[in-house]
Design a protein around this motif. Structure first.
Motif, PDB file in Angstrom:
ATOM      1  N   ARG A 101       0.842  -1.208   0.000  1.00 44.83           N
ATOM      2  CA  ARG A 101       0.000   0.000   0.000  1.00 44.83           C
ATOM      3  C   ARG A 101       0.875   1.255   0.000  1.00 44.83           C
ATOM      4  NH1 ARG A 101      -2.769  -3.861  -0.771  1.00 44.83           N
ATOM      5  NH2 ARG A 101      -4.698  -4.430   0.270  1.00 44.83           N
ATOM      6  N   ARG A 104      -0.644   4.809   0.252  1.00 41.35           N
ATOM      7  CA  ARG A 104      -0.942   5.301   1.612  1.00 41.35           C
ATOM      8  C   ARG A 104       0.342   5.758   2.304  1.00 41.35           C
ATOM      9  NH1 ARG A 104      -5.292   4.518   4.569  1.00 41.35           N
ATOM     10  NH2 ARG A 104      -4.029   4.059   6.402  1.00 41.35           N
ATOM     11  N   TRP A 105       1.392   5.011   2.116  1.00 45.83           N
ATOM     12  CA  TRP A 105       2.665   5.337   2.743  1.00 45.83           C
ATOM     13  C   TRP A 105       3.158   6.694   2.256  1.00 45.83           C
ATOM     14  CZ3 TRP A 105       7.709   6.173   1.192  1.00 45.83           C
ATOM     15  CH2 TRP A 105       8.683   6.092   2.194  1.00 45.83           C
ATOM     16  N   GLN A 107       1.410   9.121   1.439  1.00 44.77           N
ATOM     17  CA  GLN A 107       0.570  10.150   2.063  1.00 44.77           C
ATOM     18  C   GLN A 107       0.838  10.243   3.571  1.00 44.77           C
ATOM     19  OE1 GLN A 107      -3.527   9.232   1.117  1.00 44.77           O
ATOM     20  NE2 GLN A 107      -2.979   8.753  -0.981  1.00 44.77           N
ATOM     21  N   ARG A 108       1.883   9.562   4.021  1.00 41.50           N
ATOM     22  CA  ARG A 108       2.287   9.538   5.432  1.00 41.50           C
ATOM     23  C   ARG A 108       1.232   8.883   6.334  1.00 41.50           C
ATOM     24  NH1 ARG A 108       6.836  13.080   6.431  1.00 41.50           N
ATOM     25  NH2 ARG A 108       7.251  14.325   4.579  1.00 41.50           N
ATOM     26  N   LYS A 109       0.479   7.977   5.802  1.00 44.11           N
ATOM     27  CA  LYS A 109      -0.516   7.236   6.590  1.00 44.11           C
ATOM     28  C   LYS A 109       0.135   5.950   7.087  1.00 44.11           C
ATOM     29  CE  LYS A 109      -4.428   9.241   4.210  1.00 44.11           C
ATOM     30  NZ  LYS A 109      -5.588   9.014   3.354  1.00 44.11           N
ATOM     31  N   TRP A 110       1.036   6.112   8.047  1.00 41.58           N
ATOM     32  CA  TRP A 110       1.846   5.017   8.540  1.00 41.58           C
ATOM     33  C   TRP A 110       1.264   4.354   9.786  1.00 41.58           C
ATOM     34  CZ3 TRP A 110       6.052   9.202   8.521  1.00 41.58           C
ATOM     35  CH2 TRP A 110       6.456   9.471   7.206  1.00 41.58           C
ATOM     36  N   TYR A 111       0.326   5.029  10.429  1.00 34.32           N
ATOM     37  CA  TYR A 111      -0.178   4.541  11.708  1.00 34.32           C
ATOM     38  C   TYR A 111      -1.694   4.380  11.690  1.00 34.32           C
ATOM     39  CZ  TYR A 111       4.414   6.145  13.178  1.00 34.32           C
ATOM     40  OH  TYR A 111       5.769   6.335  13.278  1.00 34.32           O
ATOM     41  N   GLU A 112      -2.166   3.413  12.454  1.00 30.07           N
ATOM     42  CA  GLU A 112      -3.607   3.252  12.611  1.00 30.07           C
ATOM     43  C   GLU A 112      -4.125   4.244  13.644  1.00 30.07           C
ATOM     44  OE1 GLU A 112      -5.022  -0.736  12.856  1.00 30.07           O
ATOM     45  OE2 GLU A 112      -3.710  -1.371  11.233  1.00 30.07           O
ATOM     46  N   GLU A 114      -3.284   7.710  14.293  1.00 25.10           N
ATOM     47  CA  GLU A 114      -2.539   8.852  13.759  1.00 25.10           C
ATOM     48  C   GLU A 114      -2.106   9.871  14.817  1.00 25.10           C
ATOM     49  OE1 GLU A 114      -1.155   9.542  10.838  1.00 25.10           O
ATOM     50  OE2 GLU A 114      -1.801   7.612  10.066  1.00 25.10           O
ATOM     51  N   LYS A 117       0.630   7.766  17.172  1.00 26.94           N
ATOM     52  CA  LYS A 117       1.665   7.205  16.302  1.00 26.94           C
ATOM     53  C   LYS A 117       2.406   6.047  16.957  1.00 26.94           C
ATOM     54  CE  LYS A 117       2.455  11.494  13.715  1.00 26.94           C
ATOM     55  NZ  LYS A 117       1.213  11.460  13.110  1.00 26.94           N
ATOM     56  N   THR A 121       0.283   0.757  10.681  1.00 30.49           N
ATOM     57  CA  THR A 121      -0.757   0.215   9.817  1.00 30.49           C
ATOM     58  C   THR A 121      -0.440  -1.245   9.560  1.00 30.49           C
ATOM     59  OG1 THR A 121      -1.087   2.360   8.772  1.00 30.49           O
ATOM     60  CG2 THR A 121      -1.852   0.439   7.552  1.00 30.49           C
TER      61      THR A 121
END
Length: 135
Positions: A101, A104-105, A107-112, A114, A117, A121
């Protein structure tokens, strides 16, 4: 901790520190967390401005331009936006890294979670049996 990668994988300049800090923060917030987890590092490739006819042709891109390979997250994002970089082999082997994914990475969406942190994910299921992550 160990990172498994191919010889042609070029990590970003701050990858070691980034992973170390993320794992430390996770451990501080979840000291009894699962020990048998893997952290997947997305892989990208830099497209040459013209096809390489030989190894020396490809090497010349690196020799003539020190920023040919992005060295930071911001430089990678620019390279992706300019369509000079792509997810590794996404043009001919989408199965190899689609599960990561990477969109998503980027877009800095690394954590469930946010805000804190501390919960990375997760990958609940592989898209394909041909998944080849870098761990």
């Amino acid at each position: 901790h160990v990172m498994v990668m191919d010889v042609d994988f070029v990590p970003s300049m701050d990858l070691t520190d980034t992973i170390r800090k993320a794992l430390q923060l996770r451990h501080e917030h979840h000291p009894d967390g699962e020990d048998h987890q893997a952290l997947v590092v997305p892989a990208f490739e830099r497209l040459p401005p013209s096809p390489c006819e030989s190894d020396s042709d490809c090497a010349s891109f690196l020799q003539s331009n020190s920023s040919f390979i992005p060295k930071s997250f911001d430089a990678l994002q620019t390279c992706i936006l300019d369509k000079d970089c792509i997810v590794f082999q996404s043009d001919n082997n989408w199965e190899g890294h689609s599960t990561t994914r990477s969109d998503r990475w980027l877009q800095r969406k690394w954590y469930e979670d946010e805000e804190q942190k501390t919960i990375f994910t997760t990958i609940p299921c592989f898209d394909t049996a041909r998944y080849e992550p870098y761990l």
